[in-house]
Enzyme design. Structure first.
Site, PDB file in Angstrom:
ATOM      1  N   GLU A 174       0.821  -1.215   0.000  1.00  0.00           N
ATOM      2  CA  GLU A 174       0.000   0.000   0.000  1.00  0.00           C
ATOM      3  C   GLU A 174       0.852   1.262   0.000  1.00  0.00           C
ATOM      4  O   GLU A 174       0.363   2.366   0.246  1.00  0.00           O
ATOM      5  CB  GLU A 174      -0.953  -0.014   1.207  1.00  0.00           C
ATOM      6  CG  GLU A 174      -1.940  -1.184   1.181  1.00  0.00           C
ATOM      7  CD  GLU A 174      -3.127  -0.983   0.215  1.00  0.00           C
ATOM      8  OE1 GLU A 174      -3.698   0.116   0.174  1.00  0.00           O
ATOM      9  OE2 GLU A 174      -3.477  -1.954  -0.500  1.00  0.00           O
ATOM     10  N   HIS A 250      -4.897   1.664   7.118  1.00  0.00           N
ATOM     11  CA  HIS A 250      -3.490   1.973   6.811  1.00  0.00           C
ATOM     12  C   HIS A 250      -2.834   2.476   8.089  1.00  0.00           C
ATOM     13  O   HIS A 250      -3.501   3.097   8.924  1.00  0.00           O
ATOM     14  CB  HIS A 250      -3.370   3.091   5.754  1.00  0.00           C
ATOM     15  CG  HIS A 250      -3.729   2.686   4.363  1.00  0.00           C
ATOM     16  ND1 HIS A 250      -4.510   3.470   3.537  1.00  0.00           N
ATOM     17  CD2 HIS A 250      -3.394   1.597   3.637  1.00  0.00           C
ATOM     18  CE1 HIS A 250      -4.636   2.866   2.354  1.00  0.00           C
ATOM     19  NE2 HIS A 250      -3.980   1.734   2.399  1.00  0.00           N
ATOM     20  N   CYS A 370      -3.115  11.331   3.468  1.00  0.00           N
ATOM     21  CA  CYS A 370      -3.375  10.393   2.352  1.00  0.00           C
ATOM     22  C   CYS A 370      -3.134  11.073   1.025  1.00  0.00           C
ATOM     23  O   CYS A 370      -2.819  10.423   0.029  1.00  0.00           O
ATOM     24  CB  CYS A 370      -4.826   9.925   2.348  1.00  0.00           C
ATOM     25  SG  CYS A 370      -5.338   9.077   3.825  1.00  0.00           S
TER      26      CYS A 370
HETATM   27  O1  SUG Z   1      -7.816   3.011  -0.293  1.00  0.00           O
HETATM   28  N1  SUG Z   1     -10.611   5.119  -0.272  1.00  0.00           N
HETATM   29  C1  SUG Z   1      -9.176   4.948  -0.137  1.00  0.00           C
HETATM   30  C2  SUG Z   1      -8.644   5.874   0.923  1.00  0.00           C
HETATM   31  C3  SUG Z   1      -7.138   5.859   0.936  1.00  0.00           C
HETATM   32  C4  SUG Z   1      -6.591   6.623   2.087  1.00  0.00           C
HETATM   33  N2  SUG Z   1      -5.187   6.618   2.059  1.00  0.00           N
HETATM   34  C5  SUG Z   1      -4.377   6.557   3.127  1.00  0.00           C
HETATM   35  N3  SUG Z   1      -4.807   6.231   4.310  1.00  0.00           N
HETATM   36  N4  SUG Z   1      -3.136   6.774   2.936  1.00  0.00           N
HETATM   37  C6  SUG Z   1      -8.849   3.505   0.198  1.00  0.00           C
HETATM   38  O2  SUG Z   1      -9.583   2.892   0.978  1.00  0.00           O
HETATM   39  C7  SUG Z   1     -12.791   4.758  -1.306  1.00  0.00           C
HETATM   40  C8  SUG Z   1     -13.385   4.832  -2.693  1.00  0.00           C
HETATM   41  C9  SUG Z   1     -14.878   4.725  -2.677  1.00  0.00           C
HETATM   42  O3  SUG Z   1     -15.423   4.060  -1.805  1.00  0.00           O
HETATM   43  O4  SUG Z   1     -15.518   5.303  -3.580  1.00  0.00           O
HETATM   44  C10 SUG Z   1     -11.292   4.588  -1.301  1.00  0.00           C
HETATM   45  O5  SUG Z   1     -10.734   4.008  -2.208  1.00  0.00           O
END
Ligand code: SUG
Length: 446
Positions: A174, A250, A370
């Protein structure tokens, strides 16, 4: 030579929407099917970038990806013109279709893992795009991410680009969301902390029960090997399975570090005491390491997930003071706001808190941290970066204009199947590659 940290924020893409795609990410599921505002999301992101640039930070932008991803739909058996592919997929496989429309590349903390030149054997900055295998919609990102990174960091003398790890859950990676670098100064060799959720080849080791552990120990080891890191400067830490099961998908939802500061929740890690002792030992005693542990009675894990207290950016300002860049959700939560207020007066390097509104992203579980990919670099290395991706007043104005002329005010689920949305996205991205001088990084341009 002067070294510093640059932040490359993801520009929110024109299809930003709430599709509930991320099991284990509470905000994504809670906001599923809500109407989104791509325009507002992109402008909020740009405002945060501008604010950091105005604080004297080196700030860059990372281009979004082409969505809907019709190439993936074709691989999955949908055929005809692009408009036909979209119409068939939306009707016959709506869940798959929603996934190929996601603007999730905006969370560039998941774009790649980056090791600065002071840590690597060959003295180059190393980049490995994250394969993001655990979520189908995110697994579509790494190829294009790799091309965009190469177009931004296009200089073999300074930058080394690796292919993403094998696309399999055993090597679930990730990226920087699970990677923290501690150092006394950016120009000194640092200790790289790789945080993972489970062991891929050993089923007897602890792992979460309800929600997926996206990142494996074996992926961490592979990236450390590829980057030529020295064993005595790497620490592998397992994320507590219990916090993953509460929605900490994460590590950057429960811990954040910068230079000699590690800010984390008491429940973040497995074998916390022993692992933090290893961090201290490997960090050495050159300067004081600040391990700021937040206790349950100060802020609970649930409160941290709601407000994204740890999904903050801890940055070193040109004055040498550190500031926390927090989402307004932290300011609006009395207990978390009070915690941050007292933190700035506690004698640690963190002296300031700045709040920014990134609500459009927060509703999908993406806070300030993020949205950014960090690259510690020297002035000479910065000279080798594509200058058109570095934010100044001109680029900020140009990108605001670009968003205002190409982005929709609102997107609901039904809008995703509008074939015009694909044309609009392509027109926007085509213009963006010219603004940022990236070349033909998108499939539709190749
Ligand atoms: O991978 N959300 C992302 C959020 C990523 C956050 N990044 C960090 N924590 N670094 C994920 O879960 C949701 C998309 C949706 O539901 O439409 C999404 O992909």
């Amino acid at each position: 030579m002067k070294y510093f940290e640059a932040n490359f924020d993801g520009l929110v893409g024109p299809t930003h929407n709430y599709a509930g795609l991320s099991v284990g990410n509470v905000a994504s599921l809670n906001n599923a099917k809500n109407t989104s505002s791509p325009k507002q999301a992109a402008l909020q992101g740009l405002q945060k970038m501008k604010a950091l640039a105005d604080l004297g930070m080196v700030q860059g932008v990372l281009a979004p990806q082409e969505r809907p991803d019709v190439y993936t739909l074709r691989r999955l058996g949908f055929s005809g013109t692009d408009a036909e592919v979209i119409a068939k997929a939306a009707k016959q496989a709506p869940s798959v279709f929603r996934a190929v429309c996601s603007a999730s590349s905006m969370w560039t903390a998941n774009a790649a893992t980056i090791s600065p030149s002071k840590d690597t054997k060959d003295g180059k900055i190393h980049f490995t795009p994250a394969n993001l295998t655990n979520k189908f919609h995110r697994s579509l990102e790494p190829e294009t991410t790799g091309r965009i990174l190469k177009a931004m960091f296009n200089n073999e003398r300074h930058f080394s680009h690796h292919q993403h790890l094998p696309d399999n859950d055993h090597f679930g990676d990730e990226g920087a969301a699970n990677h923290t670098r501690l150092c006394s100064e950016y120009g000194e060799t640092g200790v790289e902390l790789f945080v993972f959720g489970r062991y891929a080849f050993d089923y007897n080791k602890p792992a979460p029960r309800n929600f997926p552990a996206r990142h494996t120990f074996e992926a961490c080891e592979a990236v450390a090997r590829l980057h030529g890191l020295s064993d005595d400067k790497v620490v592998y830490i397992q994320q507590s399975p219990e916090v993953i099961d509460q929605g900490v998908f994460h590590n950057d939802v429960i811990a954040v570090g910068n230079q000699n500061v590690l800010f984390y929740h008491q429940q973040a890690f497995v074998d916390s005491t022993q692992k933090l002792d290893e961090v201290k030992r490997k960090f050495g005693d050159k300067s004081e390491l600040h391990l700021i542990e937040v206790l349950d009675h100060e802020v609970t894990v649930q409160q941290a997930i709601q407000t994204y207290l740890f999904n903050t950016q801890v940055i070193t300002l040109p004055s040498g003071e550190m500031a926390i860049i927090a989402p307004t959700e932290c300011r609006d939560h009395p207990q978390v706001a009070a915690y941050l207020e007292q933190l700035t007066g506690r004698g640690t390097p963190i002296r300031q808190v700045h709040y920014y509104d990134v609500k459009q992203s927060m509703r999908n579980g993406g806070g300030p941290a993020c949205l950014r990919l960090r690259v510690a670099m020297s002035e000479a290395e910065k000279q080798a970066v594509n200058p058109n991706v570095l934010l100044d007043d001109n680029l900020f104005a140009r990108l605001n204009q670009w968003v205002n002329s190409h982005y929709r005010d609102q997107i609901s689920e039904a809008d995703l199947a509008d074939p015009l949305l694909l044309n609009e996205s392509r027109a926007a991205l085509d213009e963006l590659t010219k603004i940022l001088q990236l070349g033909s990084v998108y499939q539709f341009q190749r």
